[in-house]
Motif scaffolding. Structure first.
Motif, PDB file in Angstrom:
ATOM      1  N   GLY A 115      17.085-126.444 -44.778  1.00 25.65           N
ATOM      2  CA  GLY A 115      18.022-127.494 -45.170  1.00 25.65           C
ATOM      3  C   GLY A 115      18.638-127.294 -46.543  1.00 25.65           C
ATOM      4  O   GLY A 115      19.345-128.180 -47.041  1.00 25.65           O
ATOM      5  N   PHE A 116      18.403-126.127 -47.158  1.00 27.69           N
ATOM      6  CA  PHE A 116      18.931-125.873 -48.514  1.00 27.69           C
ATOM      7  C   PHE A 116      20.182-125.008 -48.459  1.00 27.69           C
ATOM      8  O   PHE A 116      20.319-124.140 -47.583  1.00 27.69           O
ATOM      9  N   LYS A 117      21.080-125.248 -49.419  1.00 31.64           N
ATOM     10  CA  LYS A 117      22.241-124.368 -49.546  1.00 31.64           C
ATOM     11  C   LYS A 117      21.746-122.959 -49.832  1.00 31.64           C
ATOM     12  O   LYS A 117      20.859-122.761 -50.670  1.00 31.64           O
ATOM     13  N   THR A 165      24.448-119.410 -52.807  1.00 33.82           N
ATOM     14  CA  THR A 165      25.113-119.866 -54.029  1.00 33.82           C
ATOM     15  C   THR A 165      25.324-118.738 -55.028  1.00 33.82           C
ATOM     16  O   THR A 165      26.424-118.542 -55.549  1.00 33.82           O
ATOM     17  N   ALA A 166      24.257-117.991 -55.287  1.00 37.09           N
ATOM     18  CA  ALA A 166      24.323-116.956 -56.333  1.00 37.09           C
ATOM     19  C   ALA A 166      24.589-115.573 -55.746  1.00 37.09           C
ATOM     20  O   ALA A 166      24.245-114.559 -56.337  1.00 37.09           O
ATOM     21  N   ASN A 167      25.221-115.545 -54.574  1.00 40.81           N
ATOM     22  CA  ASN A 167      25.458-114.258 -53.925  1.00 40.81           C
ATOM     23  C   ASN A 167      26.539-113.454 -54.647  1.00 40.81           C
ATOM     24  O   ASN A 167      27.347-114.009 -55.411  1.00 40.81           O
ATOM     25  N   ARG A 213      10.238-115.314 -39.980  1.00 42.39           N
ATOM     26  CA  ARG A 213       9.900-116.548 -39.264  1.00 42.39           C
ATOM     27  C   ARG A 213       9.634-117.641 -40.296  1.00 42.39           C
ATOM     28  O   ARG A 213       8.887-117.429 -41.256  1.00 42.39           O
ATOM     29  N   GLN A 214      10.267-118.794 -40.142  1.00 43.58           N
ATOM     30  CA  GLN A 214      10.034-119.929 -41.040  1.00 43.58           C
ATOM     31  C   GLN A 214       9.177-120.950 -40.289  1.00 43.58           C
ATOM     32  O   GLN A 214       9.524-121.347 -39.169  1.00 43.58           O
ATOM     33  N   THR A 215       8.084-121.362 -40.913  1.00 41.05           N
ATOM     34  CA  THR A 215       7.241-122.376 -40.259  1.00 41.05           C
ATOM     35  C   THR A 215       7.857-123.743 -40.567  1.00 41.05           C
ATOM     36  O   THR A 215       7.402-124.472 -41.450  1.00 41.05           O
ATOM     37  N   GLY A 239      13.432-124.389 -56.225  1.00 38.01           N
ATOM     38  CA  GLY A 239      13.931-124.375 -57.604  1.00 38.01           C
ATOM     39  C   GLY A 239      15.311-124.982 -57.724  1.00 38.01           C
ATOM     40  O   GLY A 239      15.940-124.944 -58.790  1.00 38.01           O
ATOM     41  N   ARG A 240      15.809-125.530 -56.639  1.00 40.45           N
ATOM     42  CA  ARG A 240      17.124-126.185 -56.624  1.00 40.45           C
ATOM     43  C   ARG A 240      17.010-127.520 -55.899  1.00 40.45           C
ATOM     44  O   ARG A 240      16.077-127.724 -55.101  1.00 40.45           O
ATOM     45  N   SER A 241      18.003-128.403 -56.143  1.00 42.00           N
ATOM     46  CA  SER A 241      18.022-129.685 -55.440  1.00 42.00           C
ATOM     47  C   SER A 241      18.520-129.466 -54.017  1.00 42.00           C
ATOM     48  O   SER A 241      19.299-128.553 -53.763  1.00 42.00           O
ATOM     49  N   TYR A 269       5.521-120.542 -46.466  1.00 38.41           N
ATOM     50  CA  TYR A 269       6.179-121.083 -45.263  1.00 38.41           C
ATOM     51  C   TYR A 269       6.956-120.001 -44.508  1.00 38.41           C
ATOM     52  O   TYR A 269       7.786-120.304 -43.657  1.00 38.41           O
ATOM     53  N   LEU A 270       6.696-118.739 -44.856  1.00 43.71           N
ATOM     54  CA  LEU A 270       7.445-117.628 -44.263  1.00 43.71           C
ATOM     55  C   LEU A 270       6.486-116.588 -43.699  1.00 43.71           C
ATOM     56  O   LEU A 270       5.382-116.404 -44.195  1.00 43.71           O
ATOM     57  N   ARG A 271       6.961-115.879 -42.673  1.00 45.57           N
ATOM     58  CA  ARG A 271       6.226-114.726 -42.146  1.00 45.57           C
ATOM     59  C   ARG A 271       7.248-113.658 -41.774  1.00 45.57           C
ATOM     60  O   ARG A 271       8.128-113.905 -40.958  1.00 45.57           O
ATOM     61  N   HIS A 272       7.156-112.504 -42.406  1.00 43.67           N
ATOM     62  CA  HIS A 272       8.100-111.419 -42.101  1.00 43.67           C
ATOM     63  C   HIS A 272       7.604-110.704 -40.848  1.00 43.67           C
ATOM     64  O   HIS A 272       6.542-110.088 -40.862  1.00 43.67           O
ATOM     65  N   VAL A 273       8.366-110.787 -39.771  1.00 44.27           N
ATOM     66  CA  VAL A 273       7.883-110.246 -38.490  1.00 44.27           C
ATOM     67  C   VAL A 273       8.690-109.031 -38.003  1.00 44.27           C
ATOM     68  O   VAL A 273       8.318-108.392 -37.032  1.00 44.27           O
TER      69      VAL A 273
END
Ligand code: HEM
Length: 438
Positions: free
Chosen positions: A251-253, A256-258, A294-296, A313-315, A411-415
């Motif tokens: 749900g986060f933007k 932004t800093a790309n 994978r995001q849990t 680290g961001r709103s 909250y992540l798993r690299h699969v």
């Protein structure tokens, strides 16, 4: 997609140096590439005529059409499209070097046509013999190009596999192009990782992206086999100032800093392989890293908003750094928070991924959200198909190592994982990867 019959100019002679040799294509789709003496050639006249015809054809002119040929491959700085179909291929064991060259030529030919809103060949989906399977599978008939880009990459296994130099390319492998090291928390599925070749197809219509990969897979038949593929349904980055910042599945933007397309200095410094780095065949190209993460999300969704924001680290709403300001305000990592601790947690994602803490390392991110059904516990099999382009894979390695202690990693798993060298764009009349075989 525009019907091909009126649009295809007479095929020109094979371009000098393109290596086009009709006999090499006997294992491909004969209707597409083997019938004529010059089916593989992608002459300057062809590109120009196709573009003009598409523009004149009505429907397709309203959709974005990106040129296939150019200094860099499309699909890197191109405004990120809404949908992705990514595919990794293994070159078959009995494929010869000449057949590999022919495959890359055939792929460029077909990709150049599809990105202009055309079928894969002149006879296409319905213009060939009724007694033969059509060259084009047909599901894009009547649809515009939809901003399709097709980006090709070559993996470490193309240069050497199990100690064997299958295609006489071992000496041309860039030193940086090796499989990525293991990272803390990796849970990689080998069958959804790696691949000798990769194809990144992005489009604003998922049917167009799928059509591209499906047809390129078909063209590869007898020479390379699909190893794994991934659909992505929502972009998680932006590559131009004009694009809004999209959101990832937390749900986060995101994005932004790309690095953006108009930041030529940053692209030169962080994305394109310069002559000083080499090898010559890769100058103007890049390296692509793919990570299926994978995001849990069910666990994430139970976190308090404040904890979610601390983790990133961001709103969540504005996407502003927790040190204050708006989305595009630079984060101030020294700013104090409510207690004695910094406003931006020292283990937050944006701090640990930030160039200030990674020797200035940056990359161009171009990932997509995915949801591939659910597991047997009722949890969505969902996440981020992370894609980044950088001048050296070392940039990804540096940041990914820093993210090992990231609050987000819980909250992540690299699969899934892969790394490929992405050759520069093809000039008209040639094909992507030509320099590698020159
Ligand atoms: C599912 C996994 C991930 C999620 C949900 C995620 C999310 C985010 C978010 C919300 C931001 C802040 C907005 C922005 O600047 O884009 C961000 C920034 C960033 N992320 Fe990730 N990210 C993930 C994985 C990764 C990975 C694997 C890498 C690289 C190894 C990475 C590198 C970065 C970088 C370089 C930034 C910009 C930092 C800055 O300059 O401020 N991210 N990410």
């Amino acid at each position: 997609m525009t019907e091909a019959s009126d649009l295809v100019p007479e095929a020109p002679e094979p371009a000098e140096g393109s290596g086009a040799r009709p006999g090499l294509s006997r294992r491909g789709l004969l209707g597409l590439i083997g019938a004529g003496t010059a089916g593989l050639a992608i002459g300057a006249g062809v590109g120009a005529a196709i573009t003009a015809s598409v523009t004149a054809s009505g429907g397709a002119s309203t959709a974005a059409v990106h040129p296939f040929f150019g200094a860099h491959q499309a699909g890197i700085t191109t405004p990120v499209q809404d949908h992705l179909h990514f595919a990794a291929f293994d070159v078959d064991d009995d494929t010869t070097r000449d057949e590999l060259v022919a495959l890359l030529q055939d792929w460029s030919y077909a990709a150049a046509r599809m990105t202009q809103g055309l079928d894969v060949s002149a006879s296409g989906a319905v213009g060939g013999s009724p007694q033969a399977p059509p060259d084009d599978t047909g599901e894009a008939l009547g649809l515009p190009a939809s901003a399709l880009t097709v980006t090709f990459g070559v993996g470490p296994g193309l240069f050497e596999k199990d100690g064997i130099d299958r295609f006489g390319l071992a000496a041309r492998r860039p030193a940086e192009l090796t499989e990525l090291p293991a990272f803390l928390g990796d849970d990689l599925d080998p069958l959804a990782s790696g691949g000798d070749l990769c194809v990144q197809a992005c489009a604003d219509d998922p049917q167009i992206a799928v059509h591209a990969v499906r047809n390129l897979t078909r063209i590869a038949f007898g020479r390379a086999t699909l190893r794994w593929s991934q659909l992505g349904f929502g972009r998680t980055s932006k590559t131009t100032v004009a694009q809004t910042t999209p959101r990832n599945l937390f749900g986060f933007k995101d994005g932004t800093a790309n690095i953006l397309a108009d930041d030529v200095a940053a692209l030169d410094e962080h994305v394109w392989v310069p002559a000083a780095d080499g090898p010559a065949w890769l100058v103007g190209g890049s390296y692509l890293v793919a990570r299926r993460i994978r995001q849990t999300i069910e666990v994430w969704d139970r976190l308090r908003l404040a904890e979610q924001e601390r983790t990133v680290g961001r709103s969540k709403g504005e996407g502003a750094p927790l040190s204050g300001g708006t989305e595009n305000t630079d984060p101030d990592f020294e700013a104090a928070g409510e207690s004695a601790s910094p406003a931006i947690d020292v283990a937050s994602h944006v701090r640990l991924a930030h160039p200030d803490f990674n020797d200035g390392t940056r990359m161009l991110r171009r990932g997509y959200n995915f949801v591939d059904g659910n597991d047997d516990l009722g949890a969505l099999n969902a996440g981020l198909f992370f894609l980044s382009f950088q001048r050296s894979p070392q940039q990804f390695i540096t940041v990914q190592r820093a993210l090992a202690k990231d609050l987000l990693s819980e909250y992540l798993r690299h699969v899934g994982s892969g790394v490929w060298a992405v050759p520069p764009g093809a000039r008209e009349g040639s094909y992507v990867g030509a320099g590698l075989f020159a």
